[in-house]
Write a protein that holds these residues in place. Sequence first.
Motif, mmCIF file in Angstrom:
data_model
loop_
_atom_site.group_PDB
_atom_site.id
_atom_site.type_symbol
_atom_site.label_atom_id
_atom_site.label_comp_id
_atom_site.label_asym_id
_atom_site.label_seq_id
_atom_site.Cartn_x
_atom_site.Cartn_y
_atom_site.Cartn_z
ATOM 1 N N VAL A 149 64.575 38.556 -30.523
ATOM 2 C CA VAL A 149 63.188 38.085 -30.676
ATOM 3 C C VAL A 149 63.109 36.877 -31.600
ATOM 4 C CG1 VAL A 149 62.157 40.328 -30.169
ATOM 5 C CG2 VAL A 149 62.668 39.731 -32.540
ATOM 6 N N THR A 150 64.040 36.784 -32.558
ATOM 7 C CA THR A 150 64.059 35.607 -33.432
ATOM 8 C C THR A 150 64.386 34.354 -32.633
ATOM 9 O OG1 THR A 150 64.703 36.903 -35.371
ATOM 10 C CG2 THR A 150 65.166 34.547 -35.444
ATOM 11 N N LEU A 151 65.405 34.438 -31.792
ATOM 12 C CA LEU A 151 65.795 33.288 -30.982
ATOM 13 C C LEU A 151 64.673 32.886 -30.030
ATOM 14 C CD1 LEU A 151 68.313 31.463 -30.537
ATOM 15 C CD2 LEU A 151 68.919 32.946 -28.619
ATOM 16 N N ALA A 152 64.060 33.868 -29.357
ATOM 17 C CA ALA A 152 62.984 33.566 -28.419
ATOM 18 C C ALA A 152 61.780 32.956 -29.136
ATOM 19 C CB ALA A 152 62.559 34.827 -27.676
ATOM 20 N N ALA A 153 61.394 33.519 -30.276
ATOM 21 C CA ALA A 153 60.221 33.029 -31.009
ATOM 22 C C ALA A 153 60.457 31.627 -31.565
ATOM 23 C CB ALA A 153 59.874 33.996 -32.139
ATOM 24 N N GLU A 154 61.668 31.357 -32.042
ATOM 25 C CA GLU A 154 61.942 30.050 -32.642
ATOM 26 C C GLU A 154 62.038 28.942 -31.601
ATOM 27 O OE1 GLU A 154 64.077 31.377 -36.836
ATOM 28 O OE2 GLU A 154 65.359 30.703 -35.190
ATOM 29 N N TYR A 155 62.225 29.289 -30.358
ATOM 30 C CA TYR A 155 62.200 28.303 -29.276
ATOM 31 C C TYR A 155 60.789 28.106 -28.709
ATOM 32 C CZ TYR A 155 67.003 26.837 -28.161
ATOM 33 O OH TYR A 155 68.230 26.226 -28.170
ATOM 34 N N ALA A 156 59.924 29.100 -28.861
ATOM 35 C CA ALA A 156 58.642 29.120 -28.149
ATOM 36 C C ALA A 156 57.612 28.180 -28.774
ATOM 37 C CB ALA A 156 58.087 30.538 -28.150
ATOM 38 N N PRO A 157 56.684 27.636 -27.952
ATOM 39 C CA PRO A 157 55.553 26.881 -28.499
ATOM 40 C C PRO A 157 54.630 27.824 -29.266
ATOM 41 C CG PRO A 157 55.262 27.238 -26.145
ATOM 42 C CD PRO A 157 56.641 27.719 -26.481
ATOM 43 N N ALA A 158 54.025 27.335 -30.332
ATOM 44 C CA ALA A 158 53.235 28.189 -31.214
ATOM 45 C C ALA A 158 52.084 28.875 -30.491
ATOM 46 C CB ALA A 158 52.695 27.370 -32.384
ATOM 47 N N ASN A 159 51.436 28.164 -29.573
ATOM 48 C CA ASN A 159 50.260 28.737 -28.912
ATOM 49 C C ASN A 159 50.607 29.771 -27.848
ATOM 50 O OD1 ASN A 159 51.333 26.894 -27.100
ATOM 51 N ND2 ASN A 159 49.338 26.182 -26.366
ATOM 52 N N ARG A 160 51.902 29.901 -27.505
ATOM 53 C CA ARG A 160 52.333 30.923 -26.535
ATOM 54 C C ARG A 160 53.472 31.779 -27.101
ATOM 55 N NH1 ARG A 160 53.201 29.678 -20.562
ATOM 56 N NH2 ARG A 160 52.411 31.817 -20.497
ATOM 57 N N ARG A 161 53.568 31.797 -28.405
ATOM 58 C CA ARG A 161 54.664 32.533 -29.039
ATOM 59 C C ARG A 161 54.555 34.030 -28.791
ATOM 60 N NH1 ARG A 161 54.267 31.134 -34.606
ATOM 61 N NH2 ARG A 161 55.212 29.143 -34.044
ATOM 62 N N GLY A 162 53.351 34.565 -28.801
ATOM 63 C CA GLY A 162 53.190 35.993 -28.544
ATOM 64 C C GLY A 162 53.733 36.383 -27.188
ATOM 65 N N PHE A 163 53.467 35.547 -26.180
ATOM 66 C CA PHE A 163 53.956 35.812 -24.828
ATOM 67 C C PHE A 163 55.476 35.747 -24.773
ATOM 68 C CE2 PHE A 163 55.383 33.909 -20.779
ATOM 69 C CZ PHE A 163 55.080 34.948 -19.922
ATOM 70 N N TYR A 164 56.053 34.638 -25.257
ATOM 71 C CA TYR A 164 57.502 34.469 -25.141
ATOM 72 C C TYR A 164 58.272 35.447 -26.039
ATOM 73 C CZ TYR A 164 57.088 30.329 -22.213
ATOM 74 O OH TYR A 164 56.824 29.486 -21.161
ATOM 75 N N ALA A 165 57.729 35.738 -27.206
ATOM 76 C CA ALA A 165 58.417 36.680 -28.097
ATOM 77 C C ALA A 165 58.294 38.116 -27.599
ATOM 78 C CB ALA A 165 57.863 36.574 -29.512
ATOM 79 N N SER A 166 57.363 38.358 -26.674
ATOM 80 C CA SER A 166 57.258 39.698 -26.088
ATOM 81 C C SER A 166 58.294 39.917 -24.988
ATOM 82 C CB SER A 166 55.853 39.919 -25.509
ATOM 83 O OG SER A 166 55.674 39.200 -24.294
ATOM 84 N N LEU A 167 58.794 38.839 -24.399
ATOM 85 C CA LEU A 167 59.668 38.974 -23.232
ATOM 86 C C LEU A 167 60.987 39.696 -23.528
ATOM 87 C CD1 LEU A 167 59.063 35.582 -21.376
ATOM 88 C CD2 LEU A 167 57.963 37.803 -21.043
ATOM 89 N N PRO A 168 61.604 39.520 -24.729
ATOM 90 C CA PRO A 168 62.789 40.349 -24.994
ATOM 91 C C PRO A 168 62.506 41.842 -24.869
ATOM 92 C CG PRO A 168 62.679 38.565 -26.574
ATOM 93 C CD PRO A 168 61.400 38.520 -25.788
ATOM 94 N N ALA A 169 61.242 42.245 -25.141
ATOM 95 C CA ALA A 169 60.900 43.661 -24.992
ATOM 96 C C ALA A 169 60.952 44.108 -23.546
ATOM 97 C CB ALA A 169 59.515 43.923 -25.586
ATOM 98 N N LEU A 170 60.907 43.155 -22.596
ATOM 99 C CA LEU A 170 61.122 43.532 -21.203
ATOM 100 C C LEU A 170 62.502 44.150 -21.022
ATOM 101 C CD1 LEU A 170 59.642 40.499 -19.208
ATOM 102 C CD2 LEU A 170 58.617 42.759 -19.561
ATOM 103 N N GLY A 171 63.440 43.701 -21.875
ATOM 104 C CA GLY A 171 64.768 44.288 -21.835
ATOM 105 C C GLY A 171 64.732 45.771 -22.143
ATOM 106 N N VAL A 172 63.778 46.186 -23.000
ATOM 107 C CA VAL A 172 63.616 47.609 -23.287
ATOM 108 C C VAL A 172 63.226 48.345 -22.012
ATOM 109 C CG1 VAL A 172 62.341 49.307 -24.637
ATOM 110 C CG2 VAL A 172 62.964 47.107 -25.665
ATOM 111 N N CYS A 173 62.269 47.772 -21.265
ATOM 112 C CA CYS A 173 61.849 48.385 -19.997
ATOM 113 C C CYS A 173 62.989 48.405 -18.994
ATOM 114 C CB CYS A 173 60.674 47.610 -19.402
ATOM 115 S SG CYS A 173 59.183 47.681 -20.370
ATOM 116 N N ILE A 174 63.673 47.267 -18.867
ATOM 117 C CA ILE A 174 64.764 47.176 -17.897
ATOM 118 C C ILE A 174 65.878 48.153 -18.253
ATOM 119 C CG2 ILE A 174 66.547 45.662 -16.950
ATOM 120 C CD1 ILE A 174 64.552 43.325 -17.412
#
Length: 443
Positions: A149-174
């Motif tokens: 989540v650190t890597l994903a958040a540090e790459y993400a644009p600030a206004n969409r950080r919540g969305f992109y930082a949530s995507l690693p959690a898809l790995g939990v579902c998968i």
Amino acid sequence: MTASTTLNARSATDAPVDKRGLRSAVTSAVIGTALEWYDFYIYATAAALIFNKLFFPDLSPLAGTLAAFGTYAVGFFARPLGGIIFGRIGDTRGRKFVLVVTLLIMGLATMAIGVLPTFQTIGLLAPALLLTLRIFQGLAAGAEFGGAVTLAAEYAPANRRGFYASLPALGVCIGTLSSAGIFYFVSSMMSEADFLDYGWRIPFLLSFFAVAAGIYVRLKVSESPVFEKLKAAGNVSESPIKDMFRESGSRFWMAFCARFAENVSGYFFQVWTLTYITTELMVSRSVGLTGVLIGASLGLITIPAFGALSDRIGRKPVYLAGTALFTFGVLPYFWLLNTKDPVTIVCTIVFAMGFSNYAMLSTQGAFFNELFTARTRFTAISIVRETSAVLAGGIAPLIATGLLAWGNGSYLPVAAYAFVVGMITLIGVAVAPETRGVSLDRT
């Protein structure tokens, strides 16, 4: 500059978004997290259903289940050490290096469990080796999700950080979906005797493919732009743990409390419930596994949706809503399970996973990244997640099983425990600052 002012500094100075790097970082995070949770839920599911028979056959069914959950809990006691070791490396050497190493350790330990002799073959050495491999799993998991989540958040644009930082959690579902699905498929395609003889090994050995894919992707990912900026400025922390406590202050404890309900609810809904409905309610294990499968599938939709919602209304409202649903919904959860109706049980598990646990999990990536500064972020998130996991998710199935036995089969002590856990998180998140949009470059 005050701590409050620093925390609320907006992201105007953040680096321009590298879209290709963002895609690679998110893909890497999702694959790695999927493997982590595949491995952990494979173990958890096996502990809930069969490890008492394979590695602790001389114990009573209850004692064997407690012993199996005990080896499961040991992995969580190893996670803080992994978080400290690998979190420090992540803040001093870089995010990418740690994510490759932890993925490799986790995958090898899981495959080794798949070829492990049972108690019937080598006696007491079998549970001892199982315990050792579980410790390696715990060490690797101690930094996996935090780094992802650190890597994903540090790459993400600030206004969409919540969305992109949530995507690693898809790995939990998968990971959950894959582990429950494979267990369900393998166990349904063979007799109980064959499943206990060799079929249980198949899910563990299949992690080879995820390891190979994950290592390939992670080796191709570029280092985090935030870490590269720190390195170029000569501002990398030499003592991340010491600096973390000095720089984070009360925010460390806010994040620590925030973890409790999210962590406990995840294992409560997806692990311990399987034991409860099979041993106490005498409902087929396929009913619980079906609920977990559908719940994880729903998470593929609700996780990014909750992440995107936190970009619009803030991290705290989404996190608090998921926590409140767990805290005040635990009694209805048991009432619905106790109907013993398969459809009702499946729907209950699905709703609890998709709208309570995943509301917290999806928001956590951005929320925690924004609470901590760039120099110690990896260390802070890893230590917060993994030290809290010892007191929360790691021992949750063990505590719930013990409370159920203490209550002579009554769910009320277990519900009271879940309520207390939920209140800890409600208070921790309520007093935390709203972090949406803060700069991740701040030091």
